[in-house]
Design an enzyme around this catalytic site. Structure first.
Site, short mmCIF file in Angstrom:
data_model
loop_
_atom_site.label_atom_id
_atom_site.label_comp_id
_atom_site.label_asym_id
_atom_site.label_seq_id
_atom_site.Cartn_x
_atom_site.Cartn_y
_atom_site.Cartn_z
CB SER A 1 6.98 -10.34 -5.68
OG SER A 1 6.42 -9.25 -6.84
CG ASN B 1 3.42 -9.23 -10.04
OD1 ASN B 1 3.00 -9.82 -10.85
ND2 ASN B 1 2.98 -8.67 -8.75
CB THR B 2 10.75 -9.36 -9.66
OG1 THR B 2 9.95 -7.99 -9.17
CG2 THR B 2 12.04 -9.22 -10.37
N GLY C 1 -7.07 -11.41 -2.29
CA GLY C 1 -8.39 -11.37 -1.91
C GLY C 1 -9.08 -12.53 -1.69
N GLY D 1 5.51 -4.87 -9.93
CA GLY D 1 6.82 -5.26 -10.26
C GLY D 1 7.74 -4.09 -9.47
CG PHE D 2 9.47 -5.36 -6.05
CD1 PHE D 2 8.65 -5.21 -5.05
CD2 PHE D 2 10.38 -6.28 -6.39
CE1 PHE D 2 8.70 -6.40 -4.08
CE2 PHE D 2 10.34 -7.59 -5.28
CZ PHE D 2 9.63 -7.53 -4.37
N GLY E 1 -6.73 -12.85 1.89
CA GLY E 1 -8.24 -13.05 1.84
C GLY E 1 -8.77 -12.57 3.11
CB SER F 1 -6.99 -7.42 -1.61
OG SER F 1 -5.90 -7.62 -2.21
CE LYS G 1 3.93 -10.87 1.76
NZ LYS G 1 3.34 -9.55 1.68
CG ASN H 1 -0.18 -6.65 -7.55
OD1 ASN H 1 0.98 -6.33 -7.89
ND2 ASN H 1 -0.34 -7.61 -6.78
CG ASN I 1 3.76 -11.99 -2.33
OD1 ASN I 1 3.03 -11.03 -2.77
ND2 ASN I 1 5.17 -11.53 -2.15
CG PHE J 1 -1.93 1.13 1.24
CD1 PHE J 1 -3.04 1.45 0.34
CD2 PHE J 1 -1.57 2.19 2.01
CE1 PHE J 1 -3.80 2.29 0.35
CE2 PHE J 1 -2.39 3.49 2.02
CZ PHE J 1 -3.66 3.53 1.47
CG ASP J 2 3.14 4.39 2.50
OD1 ASP J 2 3.81 4.90 1.49
OD2 ASP J 2 3.35 4.94 3.55
CE LYS J 3 3.75 -1.09 -4.96
NZ LYS J 3 4.38 -2.32 -4.78
#
Length: 348
Positions: free
Chosen positions: A171, A173-174, A261, A112-113, A290, A312, A210, A109, A239, A62-64
């Protein structure tokens, strides 16, 4: 319905990433909720040596850039996790990269960091004024030649500025990042982090690993062993997932990226239970995935989590969700005869 929950409904009508930026801007202007009352004593819990007034936390993402840490603490969370942050700034993946699956109460999402890097993060974090438990989610740059070193760099740069650290090797997404969960790569990463921690001054902040939900139970046993060998203080489970349940109804269901979610609640709780069993209950766990109600939070705790994190569900339920979860969780603990959260951990 409160004014802020109405605002959440309005934000859902615009592009998800734009809505996210507007939410951050609103928090920076002091427009966020204020949960100033004391938490019910039954919610107090210790997590890897950290004393939380309640076990309900904000998940990373949320707050990167650590822009609004104080405002997030004011929302009533027992802990907040900022980031993921990488050593160097990077833009992340091309837009669009966030999709609301409204029918499924879910989000996909592939960010990608995207973040402004360690220097900007540290400068923002130095401006915090509120007491509260702050964690930092550490990531690696996409183009890095030594991603393991990126985690060490982040830990060293931010040491003493946060209450705990989360090593995010999960993650989706990388490209290739989840390879760091493999046996040899994880041993190397955790070993190098251990060496770095042993040279750092001051109090020893907890470090959590994580992990992804897309693993088998035997992998949970292996990861627990690696954590024990290298002094890792706990595990965050989990994650986002690459899985796409057949139950998804949204037209965005097959978008590339990590799914979070409601559909993640059951599988991530199952994986959480594997980690609890593999550790014999003596490795602190944070349950993520979730959570949208006190019932969900309670299920994570009974599966083995000492604390939980959500993100989420706030997209759909608004910031008032935090107070509702805390009240419901306290009632459920008392109804079942538990004097503390710790008494309920693993009670399933």
């Amino acid at each position: 319905m409160g004014v802020r929950d109405i605002a959440t409904g309005l934000l859902r009508r615009i592009d998800p990433e734009t809505a996210h930026r507007l939410a951050l801007d609103g928090l920076a202007l002091g427009l966020g909720p204020k949960d100033g009352g004391p938490d019910d004593p039954v919610l107090a819990v210790e997590l890897a040596g950290l004393r939380l007034s309640n076990p309900v936390g904000l998940a990373a993402g949320f707050d990167k850039d650590a822009r609004v840490a104080d405002a997030l603490i004011d929302c009533g969370f027992g802990l907040i996790e900022l980031g993921g942050v990488t050593p160097l700034p990077q833009p992340g993946n091309p837009r669009p990269r966030v999709f609301r699956l409204g029918e499924d109460r879910a989000v996909i999402n592939r960010m990608g960091f995207n973040n402004q890097g360690l220097d900007a993060f540290a400068a923002n974090l130095a401006r915090r004024r509120r007491p509260g438990i702050i964690g930092v989610n550490l990531g690696a740059n996409k183009e890095s030649e030594d991603r393991t070193q990126d985690y060490v760099t982040g830990l060293v740069r931010l040491w003493g500025k946060a209450d705990y650290f989360a090593v995010n090797v999960s993650s989706p997404n990388t490209p290739g990042l989840r390879n760091l969960q493999s046996e040899a790569a994880l041993e190397d990463l955790l070993g190098r982090l251990q060496e770095a921690r042993d040279t750092l001054p001051g109090p020893r902040a907890p470090v959590f690993l994580k992990v992804a939900p897309d693993i088998e139970d035997i992998e949970a046993e292996r990861m627990v062993g690696a954590c024990r060998r290298h002094g890792i203080d706990g595990v965050i489970v989990s994650n986002t997932t690459l899985a796409r349940p057949e139950s998804l109804r949204s037209r965005f269901a097959q978008e590339t990226g990590g799914l979070s979610g409601a559909p993640l609640m059951e599988p991530s709780t199952q994986v959480l239970g594997w980690f609890h069993a593999a550790s014999g209950g003596d490795l602190p766990l944070i349950g993520v995935g979730g959570i949208a109600s006190g019932t969900d939070a309670y299920a994570k705790i009974r599966a083995g989590a000492s604390a939980v994190q959500l993100y989420s569900a706030l997209v759909f339920e608004g910031p008032g969700l935090v107070s509702r979860i805390k009240a419901d969780l306290a009632a459920r603990l008392k109804a079942d005869g538990f004097a503390t959260v710790a008494d309920a951990v693993g009670a399933r």
